[in-house]
Design an enzyme around this catalytic site. Structure first.
Site, short mmCIF file in Angstrom:
data_model
loop_
_atom_site.label_atom_id
_atom_site.label_comp_id
_atom_site.label_asym_id
_atom_site.label_seq_id
_atom_site.Cartn_x
_atom_site.Cartn_y
_atom_site.Cartn_z
N LYS A 1 -3.55 53.47 -105.66
CA LYS A 1 -3.58 54.73 -106.43
C LYS A 1 -4.30 54.56 -107.78
O LYS A 1 -4.88 55.51 -108.29
CB LYS A 1 -2.15 55.24 -106.66
CG LYS A 1 -1.52 55.80 -105.41
CD LYS A 1 -0.17 56.41 -105.72
CE LYS A 1 0.47 56.98 -104.47
NZ LYS A 1 1.72 57.69 -104.75
N ASP B 1 1.72 64.33 -106.41
CA ASP B 1 3.11 63.87 -106.21
C ASP B 1 4.12 64.67 -107.02
O ASP B 1 5.13 65.14 -106.48
CB ASP B 1 3.24 62.38 -106.60
CG ASP B 1 2.67 61.46 -105.53
OD1 ASP B 1 2.58 61.89 -104.37
OD2 ASP B 1 2.34 60.31 -105.87
#
Ligand code: ATR
Length: 276
Positions: free
Chosen positions: A65, A101
């Protein structure tokens, strides 16, 4: 034909291909979503190969990420602030990074407990890693105060000081948090504690909960963690981790396609997949 996928390592039991095939079906779009497992040591070479493929977009999961950021052409403000990207949109060959997220988490709570979004005043976040950070920033637009507890309090201090002043509460040790648990309207467990293969673990003791409080866990294997089970026994309402996974996927899909989907229609089948 949309070319979508997921990069990460390991990807073993990812539900993302199933989720996105359902979203494709719902919207009537043609496409495929492939798992692309990459060994960390081959990352930059594999990313160059991916640049040559005609992808429309892809998700990024652990451990890439942060690593993906230097390979992007541009990055959304939220993802840049978080230093973590979980969604890449490809347009005219250019890669743009996003992070869905936190907003996925918030939307999943809004879908089940809309009253919490509008009325919670005091929130406790357990943990201070990437997941905690994404959720905390998404909560920053609400009118509430965020306290943070973490095994390593200095990381909690760092996260708290990055949040807008209006939502900044205080840092507590895990013991202090356990003693004050009944002060919170909303408790969000963001660590990996309690995840299979160690479902017997719990990040803090749940001795008492506030009436009508919501306890939430981002762990979804098992579906019901010990943390949620104990909170439920004490009378709390609970919110399950797989819903965050579902709603963040819907956000990614919307970024790739500009299409809205109905994530809630997949919940029952998703639960049987996770239980099975
Ligand atoms: P992620 O990006 O998935 O959130 P991370 O950045 O590694 O992952 O953060 C993991 C979080 O879980 C951290 O808050 C970590 O606490 P520390 O900051 O003290 O490391 C927490 N965590 C992981 N294992 C833990 C354990 N056994 N007990 C308590 N907290 C734990």
């Amino acid at each position: 034909m949309l070319q979508l996928g997921l990069i990460g390592s390991p990807l073993g039991h990812s539900l993302s291909p199933w989720l996105h095939s359902n979203f494709l079906e719902q919207t009537g779009l043609k496409g495929e979503y492939q798992l692309m497992e990459i060994k960390p040591e081959n990352f930059s070479g594999e990313i160059s190969t991916l640049k040559d493929r005609e992808m429309n977009g892809f998700n990024v999961t652990v451990p890439f990420k942060r690593e993906i950021i230097p390979f992007l052409d541009s990055i959304d403000d939220r993802a840049s602030h978080l230093g973590a990207v979980n969604t890449v949109v490809v347009q005219d060959g250019k890669w743009r990074g996003y992070n869905t997220d936190g907003d996925g988490y918030l939307e999943s709570v809004r879908a089940v407990y809309p009253d919490i979004i509008s009325s919670a005043e005091r929130v406790l976040i357990i943990g201070s890693g990437g997941a905690a950070r994404g959720i905390a920033f998404s909560l920053s637009g609400l009118s509430l105060k965020i306290d943070i507890t973490n095994r390593t309090p200095s990381r909690a201090e760092e996260l708290l000081s990055d949040l807008p002043e209006a939502v900044r509460g205080r840092v507590l040790t895990l013991n202090e948090a356990a003693l004050a648990l009944d002060e919170y309207d909303w408790v969000i467990q963001t660590t990996s504690v309690g995840m299979a293969p160690k479902p017997e673990e719990i990040p803090i003791d749940v001795k008492k909960v506030k009436e009508d409080a919501l306890f939430s866990d981002i762990v979804y294997r098992p579906l019901e963690t010990r943390f949620l089970l104990e909170a439920k026994r004490k009378g709390a309402r609970v919110h399950y981790g797989h819903l965050m996974l579902l709603y963040q996927a819907a956000y990614s899909f919307a970024l790739w396609t500009n299409e809205e989907v109905l994530p809630a229609s997949l919940i029952t089948e998703m639960e049987s997949k996770l239980e099975g």
